[in-house]
Design an enzyme around this catalytic site. Structure first.
Site, PDB file in Angstrom:
ATOM      1  CG  ASP A 158      13.719  11.531  24.034  1.00  0.00           C
ATOM      2  OD1 ASP A 158      14.130  10.710  23.198  1.00  0.00           O
ATOM      3  OD2 ASP A 158      13.699  11.303  25.267  1.00  0.00           O
ATOM      4  CG  HIS A 159      11.242   8.253  23.101  1.00  0.00           C
ATOM      5  ND1 HIS A 159      11.267   7.015  22.513  1.00  0.00           N
ATOM      6  CD2 HIS A 159      12.212   8.251  24.033  1.00  0.00           C
ATOM      7  CE1 HIS A 159      12.222   6.285  23.074  1.00  0.00           C
ATOM      8  NE2 HIS A 159      12.827   7.020  23.989  1.00  0.00           N
TER       9      HIS A 159
ATOM     10  CG  HIS B   8      12.249   4.189  28.130  1.00  0.00           C
ATOM     11  ND1 HIS B   8      11.595   3.630  27.062  1.00  0.00           N
ATOM     12  CD2 HIS B   8      13.269   4.908  27.607  1.00  0.00           C
ATOM     13  CE1 HIS B   8      12.189   4.006  25.932  1.00  0.00           C
ATOM     14  NE2 HIS B   8      13.208   4.780  26.247  1.00  0.00           N
TER      15      HIS B   8
ATOM     16  CB  SER C  55      18.001   6.834  34.521  1.00  0.00           C
ATOM     17  OG  SER C  55      18.084   8.155  34.051  1.00  0.00           O
TER      18      SER C  55
ATOM     19  CG  ASN D  58      18.318   9.148  25.158  1.00  0.00           C
ATOM     20  OD1 ASN D  58      19.332   9.515  24.574  1.00  0.00           O
ATOM     21  ND2 ASN D  58      17.129   9.138  24.571  1.00  0.00           N
TER      22      ASN D  58
END
Length: 283
Positions: A81-82, A178, A209, A228
């Protein structure tokens, strides 16, 4: 069983559900995610960050996942990820990752295309899927640093970006961020619809989230196939740890007793996210 990202997302796009993607570290997270996903008969994406793979971390975590994946009767994607370091992406591919994300979202359009294409060329010969980001999802990085200003994905750039890079999945910026929200987002669903009509590859929502459930569901209906998630798992872990500390009656409790409240809280959250993504009973 380990599969690449395309194998789970293409099906999700066709059937209009999403696959939950959980950032994870160590046994407590990995085992609880896999056990719960298998219980719910859901495909799942295990995401790893470079932050957690430094040093021998990549050896510990990948050996753990590869050691158990064949015991689960669900599709499992091991996804980097990322990542911004192309050399580290190559290392991850060599370690058996089935999917990688190159994050060039802070670069210019041309630089993002150039570097993403390098990663695609590196990955394709080994059957590894590549996700990239167009636009920029803001918020906080895992170390607490500021992730820059939000830049929504420009629909006019989507076709060119996909055609020139050859990516398998596209992360879009439509209003999420994020980390933990300081104010509730308002997703730009109209922009998402426009992007989905143009895109020839599945679309990804970062910053899942804390995003209101009604907005997440609307995003899935309009093209999002991967969500995600990490902050919600960290919140669940902390809640479980507090419960564990408050309820243990021994000064030397057994490890399974210490971690049971943590796993219980994680399981509840994972089930909520699987049901939100509508990925249960999809295998």
């Amino acid at each position: 069983m380990l599969v690449n990202l395309s194998e789970v997302l293409n099906k999700a796009r066709k059937e209009k559900y999403a696959v939950p993607a959980f950032d994870c570290t160590e046994d407590v997270l990995i085992r609880t995610i896999l056990d719960t996903a298998e219980e719910k008969k859901s495909p799942v994406i295990l995401m790893l960050l470079e932050h957690d793979l430094k040093g021998k971390g990549i050896d510990y975590i990948t050996s753990m996942i590869k050691g158990v994946e064949s015991k689960y009767n669900i599709p499992i994607v091991m996804h980097l990820d990322h990542a911004t370091d192309i050399d580290f992406i190559k290392k991850a591919i060599d370690y058996g990752f089935t999917s990688v994300m190159y994050d060039g979202s802070m670069l210019s359009f041309e630089e993002n295309i150039k570097n993403t294409k390098i990663v695609v060329d590196m990955a394709k010969g080994k059957g590894v899927s590549v996700e990239a980001e167009l636009g920029h999802v803001a918020g906080k990085e895992i170390d607490g640093s500021y992730a820059g200003e939000m830049a929504l994905t420009e629909p006019s750039q989507v076709k060119e970006f996909i055609d020139r890079t050859g990516i398998d999945a596209l992360a879009v910026s439509i209003g999420t961020s994020h980390g933990v929200y300081v104010s509730m987002p308002n997703l730009n669903i109209e922009r998402l619809r426009e992007i989905n009509e143009i895109s020839t590859v599945p679309l990804v929502l970062h910053g899942g989230s804390g995003t209101p459930e009604d907005q997440v569901k609307e995003a899935i209906v309009n093209g999002i196939t991967k969500i995600n998630l990490y902050a919600d798992l960290r919140i669940a872990m902390f809640k479980g740890l507090k419960t564990s500390c408050e309820t243990q009656k021994r000064v030397d409790p057994l490890p399974d007793q210490v971690f049971k409240p943590v796993k219980d809280e994680l399981r509840k959250t994972i089930i909520e996210k699987i049901e939100l993504a509508m990925s249960q009973d999809k295998i």
